[in-house]
Design a protein around this motif. Sequence first.
Motif, PDB file in Angstrom:
ATOM      1  N   PHE A 143       0.817  -1.086  -0.064  1.00 44.17           N
ATOM      2  CA  PHE A 143      -0.042  -0.008   0.026  1.00 44.17           C
ATOM      3  C   PHE A 143       1.023   1.250  -0.220  1.00 44.17           C
ATOM      4  CE2 PHE A 143      -2.164   3.432   2.408  1.00 44.17           C
ATOM      5  CZ  PHE A 143      -3.032   3.688   1.537  1.00 44.17           C
ATOM      6  N   LEU A 144       1.831   1.416   0.870  1.00 47.47           N
ATOM      7  CA  LEU A 144       2.785   2.539   0.969  1.00 47.47           C
ATOM      8  C   LEU A 144       3.626   2.721  -0.469  1.00 47.47           C
ATOM      9  CD1 LEU A 144       4.106   2.039   4.538  1.00 47.47           C
ATOM     10  CD2 LEU A 144       2.446   3.691   3.907  1.00 47.47           C
ATOM     11  N   ILE A 145       4.158   1.506  -0.857  1.00 48.12           N
ATOM     12  CA  ILE A 145       4.798   1.710  -2.287  1.00 48.12           C
ATOM     13  C   ILE A 145       3.917   2.379  -3.119  1.00 48.12           C
ATOM     14  CG2 ILE A 145       5.771   0.528  -4.086  1.00 48.12           C
ATOM     15  CD1 ILE A 145       6.874  -1.329  -2.120  1.00 48.12           C
ATOM     16  N   TYR A 146       2.593   1.987  -3.530  1.00 46.60           N
ATOM     17  CA  TYR A 146       1.658   2.347  -4.478  1.00 46.60           C
ATOM     18  C   TYR A 146       1.060   3.830  -4.283  1.00 46.60           C
ATOM     19  CZ  TYR A 146       2.749  -1.429  -7.588  1.00 46.60           C
ATOM     20  OH  TYR A 146       3.441  -2.221  -8.475  1.00 46.60           O
ATOM     21  N   ALA A 147       1.023   4.090  -2.986  1.00 48.69           N
ATOM     22  CA  ALA A 147       0.591   5.346  -2.373  1.00 48.69           C
ATOM     23  C   ALA A 147       1.440   6.290  -2.953  1.00 48.69           C
ATOM     24  CB  ALA A 147       0.220   5.347  -1.098  1.00 48.69           C
ATOM     25  N   SER A 148       2.893   5.891  -2.845  1.00 52.74           N
ATOM     26  CA  SER A 148       3.935   7.032  -3.230  1.00 52.74           C
ATOM     27  C   SER A 148       3.821   7.449  -4.486  1.00 52.74           C
ATOM     28  CB  SER A 148       5.306   6.371  -2.925  1.00 52.74           C
ATOM     29  OG  SER A 148       5.512   5.387  -3.539  1.00 52.74           O
ATOM     30  N   VAL A 149       3.360   6.170  -5.409  1.00 54.29           N
ATOM     31  CA  VAL A 149       3.419   6.435  -6.759  1.00 54.29           C
ATOM     32  C   VAL A 149       2.074   7.264  -7.262  1.00 54.29           C
ATOM     33  CG1 VAL A 149       3.115   5.284  -8.953  1.00 54.29           C
ATOM     34  CG2 VAL A 149       4.572   4.375  -7.261  1.00 54.29           C
ATOM     35  N   PHE A 150       0.735   7.084  -6.881  1.00 56.84           N
ATOM     36  CA  PHE A 150      -0.570   7.441  -7.252  1.00 56.84           C
ATOM     37  C   PHE A 150      -0.933   8.870  -6.284  1.00 56.84           C
ATOM     38  CE2 PHE A 150      -0.730   3.268  -9.151  1.00 56.84           C
ATOM     39  CZ  PHE A 150      -1.335   3.749 -10.409  1.00 56.84           C
ATOM     40  N   ILE A 151      -0.713   8.877  -5.116  1.00 52.11           N
ATOM     41  CA  ILE A 151      -1.132   9.881  -4.227  1.00 52.11           C
ATOM     42  C   ILE A 151      -0.282  10.983  -4.272  1.00 52.11           C
ATOM     43  CG2 ILE A 151      -2.303  10.645  -2.161  1.00 52.11           C
ATOM     44  CD1 ILE A 151      -2.898   7.923  -1.679  1.00 52.11           C
ATOM     45  N   GLU A 152      -0.472  12.137  -5.045  1.00 54.73           N
ATOM     46  CA  GLU A 152       0.228  13.165  -5.407  1.00 54.73           C
ATOM     47  C   GLU A 152      -0.046  14.590  -4.726  1.00 54.73           C
ATOM     48  OE1 GLU A 152       0.936  13.495  -9.525  1.00 54.73           O
ATOM     49  OE2 GLU A 152       2.560  11.875  -9.503  1.00 54.73           O
ATOM     50  N   TRP A 186      -4.645   0.089  -8.864  1.00 56.39           N
ATOM     51  CA  TRP A 186      -4.688   1.691  -8.139  1.00 56.39           C
ATOM     52  C   TRP A 186      -5.079   2.477  -9.328  1.00 56.39           C
ATOM     53  CZ3 TRP A 186      -2.974   4.252  -3.768  1.00 56.39           C
ATOM     54  CH2 TRP A 186      -2.643   3.537  -2.812  1.00 56.39           C
ATOM     55  N   ALA A 187      -4.768   2.174 -10.850  1.00 59.64           N
ATOM     56  CA  ALA A 187      -5.091   2.874 -11.650  1.00 59.64           C
ATOM     57  C   ALA A 187      -6.654   2.991 -11.770  1.00 59.64           C
ATOM     58  CB  ALA A 187      -4.736   2.494 -13.068  1.00 59.64           C
ATOM     59  N   TYR A 188      -7.446   1.621 -11.736  1.00 59.94           N
ATOM     60  CA  TYR A 188      -8.751   1.720 -11.721  1.00 59.94           C
ATOM     61  C   TYR A 188      -9.445   2.500 -10.685  1.00 59.94           C
ATOM     62  CZ  TYR A 188     -13.375  -0.219 -11.213  1.00 59.94           C
ATOM     63  OH  TYR A 188     -14.830  -0.539 -11.085  1.00 59.94           O
ATOM     64  N   TRP A 189      -9.197   2.500  -9.504  1.00 61.01           N
ATOM     65  CA  TRP A 189      -9.680   3.039  -8.340  1.00 61.01           C
ATOM     66  C   TRP A 189      -9.401   4.685  -8.401  1.00 61.01           C
ATOM     67  CZ3 TRP A 189     -13.429   1.429  -6.059  1.00 61.01           C
ATOM     68  CH2 TRP A 189     -13.633   0.106  -5.469  1.00 61.01           C
ATOM     69  N   SER A 190      -8.287   5.128  -8.800  1.00 59.71           N
ATOM     70  CA  SER A 190      -7.969   6.585  -9.108  1.00 59.71           C
ATOM     71  C   SER A 190      -8.772   6.824 -10.359  1.00 59.71           C
ATOM     72  CB  SER A 190      -6.578   6.902  -9.406  1.00 59.71           C
ATOM     73  OG  SER A 190      -6.312   6.204 -10.850  1.00 59.71           O
ATOM     74  N   LEU A 215      -2.834   7.110 -16.134  1.00 59.58           N
ATOM     75  CA  LEU A 215      -3.866   6.096 -16.692  1.00 59.58           C
ATOM     76  C   LEU A 215      -3.436   5.421 -17.973  1.00 59.58           C
ATOM     77  CD1 LEU A 215      -7.275   7.579 -15.524  1.00 59.58           C
ATOM     78  CD2 LEU A 215      -5.732   5.797 -14.172  1.00 59.58           C
ATOM     79  N   CYS A 216      -2.709   6.077 -18.918  1.00 57.96           N
ATOM     80  CA  CYS A 216      -2.189   5.651 -20.203  1.00 57.96           C
ATOM     81  C   CYS A 216      -1.892   4.112 -20.360  1.00 57.96           C
ATOM     82  CB  CYS A 216      -1.248   6.364 -21.083  1.00 57.96           C
ATOM     83  SG  CYS A 216      -1.998   7.973 -21.586  1.00 57.96           S
ATOM     84  N   PRO A 217      -1.244   3.536 -19.599  1.00 60.73           N
ATOM     85  CA  PRO A 217      -0.883   1.988 -19.693  1.00 60.73           C
ATOM     86  C   PRO A 217      -2.133   1.351 -19.328  1.00 60.73           C
ATOM     87  CG  PRO A 217       0.942   3.324 -18.369  1.00 60.73           C
ATOM     88  CD  PRO A 217       0.023   4.035 -18.476  1.00 60.73           C
ATOM     89  N   ALA A 218      -2.864   1.906 -18.363  1.00 59.84           N
ATOM     90  CA  ALA A 218      -4.119   0.946 -18.023  1.00 59.84           C
ATOM     91  C   ALA A 218      -5.198   1.141 -19.320  1.00 59.84           C
ATOM     92  CB  ALA A 218      -4.712   1.398 -16.778  1.00 59.84           C
ATOM     93  N   ALA A 219      -4.988   2.329 -19.976  1.00 51.53           N
ATOM     94  CA  ALA A 219      -5.922   2.185 -21.071  1.00 51.53           C
ATOM     95  C   ALA A 219      -5.565   1.419 -22.297  1.00 51.53           C
ATOM     96  CB  ALA A 219      -5.922   3.771 -21.694  1.00 51.53           C
ATOM     97  N   PHE A 220      -4.156   1.259 -22.390  1.00 53.50           N
ATOM     98  CA  PHE A 220      -3.492   0.277 -23.271  1.00 53.50           C
ATOM     99  C   PHE A 220      -4.122  -1.105 -22.937  1.00 53.50           C
ATOM    100  CE2 PHE A 220      -0.571  -2.606 -24.770  1.00 53.50           C
ATOM    101  CZ  PHE A 220       0.032  -2.140 -26.144  1.00 53.50           C
ATOM    102  N   VAL A 221      -4.096  -1.740 -21.786  1.00 50.78           N
ATOM    103  CA  VAL A 221      -4.892  -2.753 -21.353  1.00 50.78           C
ATOM    104  C   VAL A 221      -6.092  -2.779 -21.718  1.00 50.78           C
ATOM    105  CG1 VAL A 221      -5.199  -4.382 -19.532  1.00 50.78           C
ATOM    106  CG2 VAL A 221      -3.027  -3.195 -19.714  1.00 50.78           C
ATOM    107  N   SER A 222      -6.910  -1.823 -21.391  1.00 49.99           N
ATOM    108  CA  SER A 222      -8.268  -1.832 -21.687  1.00 49.99           C
ATOM    109  C   SER A 222      -8.682  -1.906 -23.249  1.00 49.99           C
ATOM    110  CB  SER A 222      -8.810  -0.649 -21.066  1.00 49.99           C
ATOM    111  OG  SER A 222      -8.923  -0.387 -19.862  1.00 49.99           O
ATOM    112  N   VAL A 249     -14.288   2.365 -17.727  1.00 49.95           N
ATOM    113  CA  VAL A 249     -14.176   3.246 -16.546  1.00 49.95           C
ATOM    114  C   VAL A 249     -12.938   3.848 -16.825  1.00 49.95           C
ATOM    115  CG1 VAL A 249     -13.756   3.363 -14.234  1.00 49.95           C
ATOM    116  CG2 VAL A 249     -15.563   2.172 -14.938  1.00 49.95           C
ATOM    117  N   ILE A 250     -11.848   3.164 -17.175  1.00 49.66           N
ATOM    118  CA  ILE A 250     -10.456   3.643 -17.284  1.00 49.66           C
ATOM    119  C   ILE A 250     -10.551   4.673 -18.679  1.00 49.66           C
ATOM    120  CG2 ILE A 250      -8.184   3.249 -18.361  1.00 49.66           C
ATOM    121  CD1 ILE A 250      -8.687   2.379 -15.430  1.00 49.66           C
ATOM    122  N   LEU A 251     -11.043   4.217 -19.963  1.00 51.53           N
ATOM    123  CA  LEU A 251     -11.132   5.162 -21.011  1.00 51.53           C
ATOM    124  C   LEU A 251     -12.264   6.559 -20.703  1.00 51.53           C
ATOM    125  CD1 LEU A 251     -11.779   2.737 -23.727  1.00 51.53           C
ATOM    126  CD2 LEU A 251      -9.551   3.762 -22.883  1.00 51.53           C
TER     127      LEU A 251
END
Length: 266
Positions: A9-18, A113-117, A175-182, A201-203
């Motif tokens: 959680f802390l690792i990905y919070a450092s990436v996503f929560i700015e 994390w991308a989905y929830w953001s 979100l772009c990498p997640a959009a690629f997966v979508s 949702v991502i797009l």
Amino acid sequence: MNREKLIDFLIYASVFIESIVFFREPFDGYLHYFIFLLLLPFFFNRFGLPKTPFQIILIPFVIGIFQVLMGNNEWALFLKIFLGVMLSTTFYYYVIQYYEMDVEKMFKMYLTWAYWSAIIGILQYVAAKIGFKPGYNYEWIYNIGVIVNKSTAVTSENTRINSFYLEPSQMGIMLCPAAFVSMINMIRKKSYEYKSYQNYVILIAIYLSKSSTGYIGLFFAVLVVGLNLGYISYLVLFIGVGIIAGVGLYNYADEFKGRVDAAIGL
């Protein structure tokens, strides 16, 4: 929550929560810096002192010193930025070691994390649509609210969602990498980590960010997908439509024009 899940959680919070900034002087006290300082002793005790991050930033360090000596920069500003880069580089090098180079595991957690953001961003838009301020202005949780274009009034039409991020462009980038997966999921009718509705949702979230960076990322994602899957005729049509849309945005959207001009100038 066990220790492993807490570290995840802390690792990905450092990436996503700015958006959480505790103070501005003598440097910007972002949340991720405190996460770095919290986890770095644990990583250091487990993996020792890494050499690679210092090798990576050696050349920028030397160039930075010369820039200060030539009068093109100040010591305080140089050290502020360099120490931030060194801290980040070292921390995420440790993160890769912590996950034992398991790229798929790291990417799957990123997708979650991308989905929830994206969900948070869409809720911002809905709240702006109905005029529910606590739902779109998160200053009661962290430091910023939504980004508003050309108006002090918040409406769904002039609002650019930013979710966990300082600005919509950062949301588009994240979100772009997640959009690629979508896109891959939708074209191949598969469900890698995302169910059908989650792809949308991502797009939708990237679209609502109104980020030129996000749109450009989507353009290249479609380009890569089309080339790999052999949809040449559709790809030609899409490129044509994309060029027309880009020209239209450049001529009629001042913010998009400003970003393009700045990129070309740079």
